[in-house]
Design an enzyme around this catalytic site. Structure first.
Site, PDB file in Angstrom:
ATOM      1  N   ALA A 255       0.782  -1.077   0.066  1.00 56.38           N
ATOM      2  CA  ALA A 255       0.072  -0.009   0.033  1.00 56.38           C
ATOM      3  C   ALA A 255       0.985   1.375  -0.104  1.00 56.38           C
ATOM      4  CB  ALA A 255      -1.061   0.001   1.307  1.00 56.38           C
ATOM      5  N   GLY A 258       1.559   2.426  -5.515  1.00 62.21           N
ATOM      6  CA  GLY A 258       2.241   2.989  -6.697  1.00 62.21           C
ATOM      7  C   GLY A 258       3.434   2.323  -7.286  1.00 62.21           C
ATOM      8  N   ASP A 310      -0.124  -9.820   7.951  1.00 60.30           N
ATOM      9  CA  ASP A 310       1.157  -9.135   8.461  1.00 60.30           C
ATOM     10  C   ASP A 310       2.214 -10.188   7.929  1.00 60.30           C
ATOM     11  OD1 ASP A 310       3.566  -8.697   9.969  1.00 60.30           O
ATOM     12  OD2 ASP A 310       2.156  -8.352  11.991  1.00 60.30           O
ATOM     13  N   CYS A 387      12.335   4.914   2.149  1.00 62.49           N
ATOM     14  CA  CYS A 387      12.406   6.450   1.698  1.00 62.49           C
ATOM     15  C   CYS A 387      12.900   7.305   3.001  1.00 62.49           C
ATOM     16  CB  CYS A 387      11.015   6.939   1.541  1.00 62.49           C
ATOM     17  SG  CYS A 387       9.624   6.904   2.916  1.00 62.49           S
TER      18      CYS A 387
END
Length: 437
Positions: A255, A258, A310, A387
């Site tokens: 999720a 992208g 999970d 990120c």
């Protein structure tokens, strides 16, 4: 968007004040953010739909500006009022403070006059007089040069100190300055068709900068599936993974999807299993909604499956019971992280982060990496990415993995570390691990 705010002010407060303006909408957003510490993206989801496109952009610009510069704006107000004002009045002062900071001394009088007039409608005449008196003093304080990086660039002191230790003062200044700039919008072109001239080419193949003035066209192209709004940094982990036609790939933390869509566009044919944590009963998660939407846009030749689980708590039996592969040609683990590489986009992250989060994230990331590694078949590929620009979430996690028994069958083939001030896009870390055949 900065010029829209200034033009409105220069034409006078009444010209810039429609029945329900972006300025008023921004006041409501800032008020809720101050009162409830709600996430910025959540607040924007609820932004009034009766705003014009220009006023909606203005509301977002002002709101983002306040959140970006919150600590500096708070410091400029400190000690100026005998009693704390209502949250709504504080929101008015914060927005006025941002406009003063952005516009500089040349616009001081107009900014203050505009804020006072707005305060009369959203607050009371008495509070408008308070805004008038306090805003003038805020303007004087904002002119003075800050004496430290944390104040100058509105970041938490502990985070600036951490970056200064890791990166040095000069590089930290570059990072802080980067974080405080509004982020360009980039689109990835997805189809075999000529690219419209209003999409500006970039140095990153397939990515285009979206300039102002074409938002209706952008919305249409996105709805048609011609583009996907995405930062060029996302290409790093996809390039390392190098998805091939016909492969079966697991996106282990998928999720909002992208990167799943990016892989599907690259493969053209094959299968992608997109896995992410389930939503708690009775709650909704916009990220999972977007994941479903993005998977629905995958090319017809790519079969997709969405799994809510999970990663660290399921075993191969779980996949077998769902008629899914128990091992994969390639696995992408784009792990949850501190987001320190994307603070220009996620502007409230710096106010939510705590110093201990890096170690906590690192431990969770290592657990996820162990779980993902078990799903790579011999000769397969595993890309670990974040990120984050912090070593505790990148190199340290990879080192800990190879220091464990689980790292034995793998070899670190390649790694990429992108830093915003050097690469010109969001920061990221990506590591390609190849399993022995």
């Amino acid at each position: 968007m900065m010029h829209d705010v200034k033009q409105g002010l220069e034409k006078g407060p009444e010209a810039a004040k429609p029945a329900f303006s972006g300025w008023v909408a921004a006041t409501g957003l800032v008020e809720r953010w101050l009162a409830r510490a709600e996430r910025v993206d959540t607040l924007l989801e609820g932004l009034a739909t009766n705003l014009s496109g220009q006023e909606r952009a203005r509301a977002q610009h002002l709101f983002y500006g306040v959140v970006r510069w919150a600590s500096r704006l708070e410091a400029a107000q400190a000690g100026l009022m005998a009693h704390p004002p209502r949250t709504k009045v504080k929101a008015v002062l914060m927005i006025a403070g941002f406009e003063l900071l952005e516009g500089g001394p040349a616009l001081t009088a107009k900014v203050i006059h505009h804020a006072v007039e707005q305060a009369k409608s959203v607050a009371s005449p008495k509070e408008a007089r308070l805004v008038n008196a306090v805003a003038r003093k805020i303007a004087d304080r904002l002119v003075a040069a800050p004496t430290d990086l944390a104040t100058e660039f509105a970041h938490p002191e502990w985070l600036v100190a951490r970056w200064t230790r890791q990166l040095g003062a000069e590089t930290t200044r570059k990072l802080l300055a980067w974080n405080q700039q509004p982020a360009p919008v980039y689109a990835r072109w997805r189809i075999e068709a000529p690219v419209p001239a209003f999409l500006a080419p970039t140095k990153w193949a397939g990515f285009y900068e979206v300039k102002a003035g074409h938002w209706e066209d952008i919305r249409r192209l996105a709805n048609e599936g011609a583009i996907y709004l995405q930062d060029p940094s996302t290409r790093l982990c996809i390039d390392l993974l190098a998805p091939q036609a016909g492969e079966v790939i697991l996106d282990a933390c998928a999720a909002p999807g992208g990167k799943s869509l990016f892989m599907a566009d690259t493969m053209k044919t094959g299968k992608i299993v997109a896995l992410d944590e389930p939503v708690a009963p009775g709650k909704s998660d916009i990220r999972l909604v977007r994941l479903k939407e993005n998977l629905a846009r995958a090319p017809a030749g790519v079969e997709v499956a969405l799994i809510q689980a999970d990663l660290t708590k399921v075993n191969t039996v779980f996949y077998r019971n769902l008629n899914l592969p128990e091992s994969y040609d390639a696995v992408l683990l784009d792990a949850p992280c501190s987001n320190t590489g994307v603070m220009r986009h996620r502007i409230d992250v710096k106010w939510r982060l705590q110093d201990g989060d890096f170690a906590r994230h690192g431990q969770t990331q290592l657990e996820l990496l162990h779980a993902a590694a078990r799903l790579v078949h011999p000769g397969g590929r595993l890309v670990y990415s974040t990120c984050s620009i912090d070593a505790d979430e990148n190199e340290s996690v990879i080192k800990a993995f190879f220091d464990s028994r689980a790292g034995g069958p793998f070899k670190l083939e390649k790694q990429v570390l992108a830093t915003p001030w050097a690469d010109g896009h969001d920061g990221a870390g990506a590591f390609l691990l190849v399993k022995n055949g």
